[in-house]
Design a protein around this motif. Structure first.
Motif, short mmCIF file in Angstrom:
data_model
loop_
_atom_site.label_atom_id
_atom_site.label_comp_id
_atom_site.label_asym_id
_atom_site.label_seq_id
_atom_site.Cartn_x
_atom_site.Cartn_y
_atom_site.Cartn_z
N GLN A 27 -33.43 -24.11 116.16
CA GLN A 27 -34.05 -24.32 114.85
C GLN A 27 -33.22 -23.67 113.75
N ASP A 28 -32.13 -23.00 114.15
CA ASP A 28 -31.25 -22.28 113.22
C ASP A 28 -32.04 -21.28 112.37
N SER A 29 -32.91 -20.53 113.06
CA SER A 29 -33.78 -19.59 112.36
C SER A 29 -33.90 -18.30 113.16
N SER A 30 -33.96 -17.18 112.43
CA SER A 30 -34.18 -15.89 113.09
C SER A 30 -35.63 -15.44 112.93
N ASP A 31 -36.42 -16.19 112.15
CA ASP A 31 -37.85 -15.91 111.98
C ASP A 31 -38.62 -17.22 112.21
N ALA A 32 -39.74 -17.10 112.89
CA ALA A 32 -40.57 -18.30 113.11
C ALA A 32 -42.02 -17.86 113.26
N GLU A 33 -42.90 -18.73 112.83
CA GLU A 33 -44.33 -18.53 113.06
C GLU A 33 -44.78 -19.64 113.98
#
Length: 115
Positions: free
Chosen positions: A36-42
């Motif tokens: 997702q190319d993300s270091s934060d997710a909910e």
């Protein structure tokens, strides 16, 4: 006492299974966040955060050659990153003097919190 030893053995086996399952889940979650190319997710009622850190891995032989002073080496006795960092912070040794004795290892930490 035999029952306590038996219970201890069973719990250690369970701990190994849990740690193996945790490692697998950790890998999957990190892979998902990377995709997702993300270091934060909910995700639902959970918040996931990836934290990247660089850790120094010392070469004992190179460090010993650089810190051949027996008094300094006695404080370390082996290349313990925390002890070396403390000696650098206290200005007992300089980071410039030992920069060739370690490599940086990038580590990704996974934090999962409930919202």
């Amino acid at each position: 006492m035999e029952k306590k030893v038996q219970q201890y053995y069973k719990l250690k086996q369970k701990q190994k299974e849990i740690e193996k399952e945790l490692a697998g889940l950790r890998e999957e979650i990190i892979a998902y966040c990377s995709s997702q190319d993300s270091s934060d997710a909910e995700l639902g009622s959970y918040k996931v955060k990836l934290v990247v850190q660089n850790r120094k891995e010392y070469d004992d032989a190179k460090l010993y050659e650089t810190l051949s002073d027996p008094e300094v080496w006695r404080l370390l006795s082996r290349a313990d990153p925390a002890k070396v960092a403390s000696l650098v912070k206290l200005n007992v040794i300089s980071d410039e003097r030992i920069h060739h004795t370690y490599t940086l290892k990038t580590v990704t930490l996974l934090q999962v919190d409930k919202k």
